[in-house]
Design an enzyme around this catalytic site. Structure first.
Site, mmCIF file in Angstrom:
data_model
loop_
_atom_site.group_PDB
_atom_site.id
_atom_site.type_symbol
_atom_site.label_atom_id
_atom_site.label_comp_id
_atom_site.label_asym_id
_atom_site.label_seq_id
_atom_site.Cartn_x
_atom_site.Cartn_y
_atom_site.Cartn_z
ATOM 1 N N ASP A 13 0.819 -1.230 0.000
ATOM 2 C CA ASP A 13 0.000 0.000 0.000
ATOM 3 C C ASP A 13 0.845 1.269 0.000
ATOM 4 O O ASP A 13 0.458 2.274 0.589
ATOM 5 C CB ASP A 13 -0.950 0.024 1.216
ATOM 6 N N LYS A 16 1.822 2.410 -4.972
ATOM 7 C CA LYS A 16 2.480 1.927 -6.197
ATOM 8 C C LYS A 16 1.622 2.174 -7.432
ATOM 9 O O LYS A 16 2.131 2.516 -8.485
ATOM 10 C CB LYS A 16 2.784 0.423 -6.086
ATOM 11 N N GLY A 40 -4.575 -4.253 -4.520
ATOM 12 C CA GLY A 40 -5.555 -3.247 -4.916
ATOM 13 C C GLY A 40 -4.797 -1.990 -5.292
ATOM 14 O O GLY A 40 -4.316 -1.278 -4.422
ATOM 15 N N HIS A 41 -4.636 -1.753 -6.593
ATOM 16 C CA HIS A 41 -3.867 -0.584 -7.043
ATOM 17 C C HIS A 41 -4.822 0.525 -7.463
ATOM 18 O O HIS A 41 -5.581 0.373 -8.407
ATOM 19 C CB HIS A 41 -2.928 -0.982 -8.186
ATOM 20 N N GLN A 222 1.954 -5.769 -3.388
ATOM 21 C CA GLN A 222 2.338 -5.869 -1.961
ATOM 22 C C GLN A 222 3.689 -5.166 -1.748
ATOM 23 O O GLN A 222 4.049 -4.323 -2.549
ATOM 24 C CB GLN A 222 2.353 -7.336 -1.498
#
Ligand code: IMP
Length: 421
Positions: A13, A16, A40-41, A222
């Site tokens: 988180d 990225k 989750g990007h 991650q």
């Protein structure tokens, strides 16, 4: 841009998604190489918010080739839902290539993830419950199913029946409901038919791209300390999140890599359980009150703390980070004083690296240096010079302590809120 691996230098988180989106502008190919839909990007394009879980962020730009590499674990039903959701938001998923060797996440993996977490009780890992650990477990045990199986109807039917029967025995022993083969088969075959046009040998595709001199961006998911080998085991995810994972997870060899970019927040966060030496509830309250730091995949509030340069220096070492991108600087705008961890102490023992001994790490107390806050908003700064002097001093210090060159500063979620140095 050269072939670039982008990794998270903390516990995931780090922002990225946004940095990948910015770097994608000058890339030809964007590749996901590990993890699954536990990621989750978040990317903002204008006012529109996109949260990508499996599809590389390059999909939001025109004419970029997007690859889901062999090292990723894919929940095909979720991937189809992600493609459909993007279509609803006006993004056509073209130029997507999925590795035929990528392993599948099946419903029994999700069920096992859930059951194992419940069994662990207070020792739980705090997983995303997306079945990631059990899917990688089957891959390592050589009992996994791959994309190539999913798109071969007869092979898939016969192997799936055996796997469901085996896993149903385990689920029954755990007191969970067994799965219906017919249902799983129907759902997965439907997804398989939708995904078939995208499935190919991505190793050959990427090899040809490197031969043509196309520029590849490897989109890490991650962060370093969630790496199965280099993270705070067992409180980790089940893939290699560090830079080496980009090579094994894509089939692009190490001698084709030109640089590694490490992304880190100007403070630190973590979701799930496990040690976080600089955790600080007051910082967490401040950031949560600003509406920040809630997980993109699960919505869980993230744990927050002061910047930890012991961790980021360790991340530079393990990943070979050349350049740094610091995100969320604006999160610290209101503070009078900002602390930075420069060492750990456990009794008389001192550490300047992240020890692999989880019990020791859990006892480590941070040693802090203090920096004066700048106490003005940085969110409109467009250049290095427009940043307050104290913010520049802070950024220079954390980059120096982390041991790599500061190249990008992000002061908000929008593409325009990015300062390139
Ligand atoms: P899993 O990957 O769902 O097995 O979860 C293992 C650990 O990694 C948990 O602490 C999760 O919260 C964490 N994790 C997994 N994916 C992400 C991510 O994308 N960002 C941050 N933490 C993650």
């Amino acid at each position: 841009m050269a072939n670039t691996i982008l990794v998270g230098a903390q516990w995931g988180d780090e922002g990225k998604g946004k940095i990948i989106d910015v770097l994608t502008e000058s890339a030809d190919v964007v590749v996901r190489t590990q993890g699954g839909n536990n990621a989750g990007h978040t990317v903002f394009v204008g006012k529109k918010k996109f949260v990508l879980h499996l599809i590389p962020s390059g999909i939001l730009r025109m004419r970029k080739t997007c690859v889901i590499g062999n090292g990723v674990v894919i929940d095909p039903v979720d991937l189809v839902a992600e493609i459909d959701h993007l279509a609803e938001l006006g993004v056509k998923v073209k130029n997507l290539f999925i590795s035929q060797s990528a392993h599948l996440v099946l419903p029994y993996h999700r069920e096992l993830d859930e059951q194992r977490e419940a069994l662990k009780g207070k020792n739980k890992i705090g997983t995303t419950k997306r079945g990631i650990g059990p899917a990688y477990g089957d891959k390592a045990a050589r009992t996994g199913l791959r994309m190539i199986d999913l798109i071969s109807p007869e092979r898939f039917a016969s192997v799936l029946r055996d796997r469901i029967n085996e896993h149903n025995e385990i689920l029954k022993a755990l007191g969970a409901k067994p799965l219906s083969y017919e249902q799983v088969h129907a759902d997965y075959r439907k997804a398989g038919d939708r995904l078939k046009p995208y499935v190919t040998d991505t190793v050959v595709l990427l090899h040809k791209a490197t031969q043509k001199g196309l520029e590849i961006l490897f989109e890490g998911a991650q962060g370093t300390f969630l790496d199965i080998d280099h993270g705070t085991y067992p409180f980790v995810t089940s893939s290699n999140t560090t830079s080496g994972g980009a090579c094994t997870g894509s089939g692009v060899p190490p001698n084709r890599i030109d640089r590694v970019v490490g992304v880190m927040k100007a403070y630190i966060t973590r979701v799930g359980e496990g040690p976080l030496p600089t955790e600080n509830p007051e910082i967490a309250d401040m950031l949560h009150a600003m509406g920040r730091e809630f997980g993109a995949t699960t919505g869980r509030p993230r744990r927050c703390g002061w910047f930890d340069s012991v961790a980021t220096r360790h991340a530079t070492m393990v990943n070979g980070i050349d350049d740094l991108a610091v995100t969320n600087l604006d999160g610290l705008d209101s503070l009078e004083t900002i602390k930075v961890c420069i060492g750990y102490r456990d009794g008389s023992a001192k550490y300047d690296y992240v020890t692999a001994d989880i019990e020791t790490l859990s006892k480590c107390k941070p040693v802090y240096a203090e920096f004066p806050g700048w106490k003005v908003s940085t969110s409109k700064a467009k250049s290095w010079k427009e940043l307050p002097v104290k913010a520049r001093g802070y950024l220079k210090a954390i980059a120096e302590l982390s041991g790599a060159k500061l190249k990008i500063v992000s002061v908000g979620p929008a593409r325009e809120q990015t300062i390139m140095l």
